[in-house]
Design a protein around this motif. Structure first.
Motif, PDB file in Angstrom:
ATOM      1  N   SER A 180       0.806  -1.231   0.000  1.00 16.56           N
ATOM      2  CA  SER A 180       0.000   0.000   0.000  1.00 16.56           C
ATOM      3  C   SER A 180       0.829   1.265   0.000  1.00 16.56           C
ATOM      4  N   ASP A 181       2.166   1.134   0.134  1.00 12.77           N
ATOM      5  CA  ASP A 181       2.998   2.334   0.157  1.00 12.77           C
ATOM      6  C   ASP A 181       4.206   2.178  -0.757  1.00 12.77           C
ATOM      7  N   SER A 182       4.009   1.438  -1.852  1.00 19.51           N
ATOM      8  CA  SER A 182       5.145   1.223  -2.746  1.00 19.51           C
ATOM      9  C   SER A 182       4.695   1.046  -4.185  1.00 19.51           C
ATOM     10  N   ILE A 183       5.677   1.261  -5.056  1.00 17.98           N
ATOM     11  CA  ILE A 183       5.543   0.909  -6.466  1.00 17.98           C
ATOM     12  C   ILE A 183       6.450  -0.295  -6.675  1.00 17.98           C
ATOM     13  N   GLY A 184       5.932  -1.356  -7.256  1.00 21.72           N
ATOM     14  CA  GLY A 184       6.710  -2.565  -7.521  1.00 21.72           C
ATOM     15  C   GLY A 184       7.053  -2.644  -8.996  1.00 21.72           C
ATOM     16  N   ILE A 185       8.355  -2.624  -9.277  1.00 16.77           N
ATOM     17  CA  ILE A 185       8.809  -2.672 -10.678  1.00 16.77           C
ATOM     18  C   ILE A 185       9.540  -3.981 -10.902  1.00 16.77           C
ATOM     19  N   SER A 186       9.093  -4.762 -11.863  1.00 16.40           N
ATOM     20  CA  SER A 186       9.691  -6.061 -12.123  1.00 16.40           C
ATOM     21  C   SER A 186      10.317  -6.098 -13.512  1.00 16.40           C
ATOM     22  N   VAL A 187      11.587  -6.447 -13.553  1.00 15.66           N
ATOM     23  CA  VAL A 187      12.257  -6.592 -14.847  1.00 15.66           C
ATOM     24  C   VAL A 187      12.081  -8.039 -15.293  1.00 15.66           C
ATOM     25  N   MET A 188      11.624  -8.205 -16.520  1.00 18.65           N
ATOM     26  CA  MET A 188      11.336  -9.540 -17.029  1.00 18.65           C
ATOM     27  C   MET A 188      12.626 -10.284 -17.364  1.00 18.65           C
ATOM     28  N   GLY A 189      12.812 -11.420 -16.706  1.00 14.51           N
ATOM     29  CA  GLY A 189      13.991 -12.240 -16.887  1.00 14.51           C
ATOM     30  C   GLY A 189      14.447 -12.774 -15.545  1.00 14.51           C
ATOM     31  N   THR A 190      15.548 -13.528 -15.578  1.00 13.17           N
ATOM     32  CA  THR A 190      16.136 -14.111 -14.371  1.00 13.17           C
ATOM     33  C   THR A 190      17.533 -13.528 -14.217  1.00 13.17           C
ATOM     34  N   PHE A 191      17.728 -12.723 -13.162  1.00 15.00           N
ATOM     35  CA  PHE A 191      18.974 -11.953 -13.053  1.00 15.00           C
ATOM     36  C   PHE A 191      19.825 -12.386 -11.871  1.00 15.00           C
ATOM     37  N   THR A 192      19.937 -13.701 -11.762  1.00 13.73           N
ATOM     38  CA  THR A 192      20.756 -14.307 -10.710  1.00 13.73           C
ATOM     39  C   THR A 192      22.232 -14.219 -11.072  1.00 13.73           C
ATOM     40  N   ASN A 193      22.544 -14.445 -12.346  1.00 13.14           N
ATOM     41  CA  ASN A 193      23.944 -14.471 -12.783  1.00 13.14           C
ATOM     42  C   ASN A 193      24.291 -13.395 -13.807  1.00 13.14           C
ATOM     43  N   ILE A 194      23.288 -12.708 -14.311  1.00 16.06           N
ATOM     44  CA  ILE A 194      23.534 -11.626 -15.265  1.00 16.06           C
ATOM     45  C   ILE A 194      22.648 -10.444 -14.885  1.00 16.06           C
ATOM     46  N   ASN A 195      23.057  -9.255 -15.340  1.00 15.30           N
ATOM     47  CA  ASN A 195      22.257  -8.054 -15.131  1.00 15.30           C
ATOM     48  C   ASN A 195      21.257  -7.883 -16.263  1.00 15.30           C
ATOM     49  N   PRO A 196      20.163  -7.184 -16.007  1.00 16.13           N
ATOM     50  CA  PRO A 196      19.335  -6.730 -17.122  1.00 16.13           C
ATOM     51  C   PRO A 196      20.201  -5.839 -18.019  1.00 16.13           C
TER      52      PRO A 196
END
Ligand SMILES: [Zn+2]
Length: 148
Positions: A77-93
């Protein structure tokens, strides 16, 4: 959807832990798949994130600026959630996606949806999760206004 009081205090960064996408058409397909999963399997009213970002450099609107999301319990209720599509465990977006996230945050501040003194967090800072992936998490730690 539930109306959200703005400006919000928090920006929470996620990855989808799914496939990355680098064209507008493949990113639209991804957004629809995630929306269907959140609505059909989780029985939510809409995709949980406020916004999704693709490696095509585009921002895709989920619940947007003014509806409460479903992405970070106790913070929704007090945030904006931004999700980058992909799996970024070993690499960056890629740079296009990272810039899109940064520009989206700036836009939210300019438009008055995010407090100028906002606090940036990774999903793992507020829930027991690996999200937004180790590599991407180490990157957002260097971004302005990050607080674990
Ligand atoms: Zn997350």
């Amino acid at each position: 959807r539930t109306a959200m009081t703005t400006p919000v205090t928090y920006v929470i960064i996620h990855h989808t832990a799914g496939a990355a996408c680098s064209s507008q058409s493949s990113c639209i397909t991804q957004v629809k798949n995630i929306q269907n999963y959140h609505m059909n399997s989780n029985t939510w009213c809409d995709v949980g994130y406020s916004f999704l970002v693709g490696e095509d450099g585009n921002v895709y609107e989920g619940r947007g600026w003014t509806s409460v999301g479903a992405h970070a319990p106790n913070y929704n209720s007090d945030s904006i959630g931004i999700s980058v599509m992909g799996t970024f465990t070993n690499i960056n977006p890629n740079t296009a996606a990272q810039n899109a996230v940064k520009n989206l945050i700036s836009c939210g501040v300019t438009k008055g949806y995010i407090k100028s003194a906002y606090i940036l967090k990774g999903h793992r800072n507020v829930s027991a999760t690996e999200c937004p992936g180790n590599t991407f998490y180490n990157t957002i730690k260097t971004w302005p206004r990050f607080q674990a």
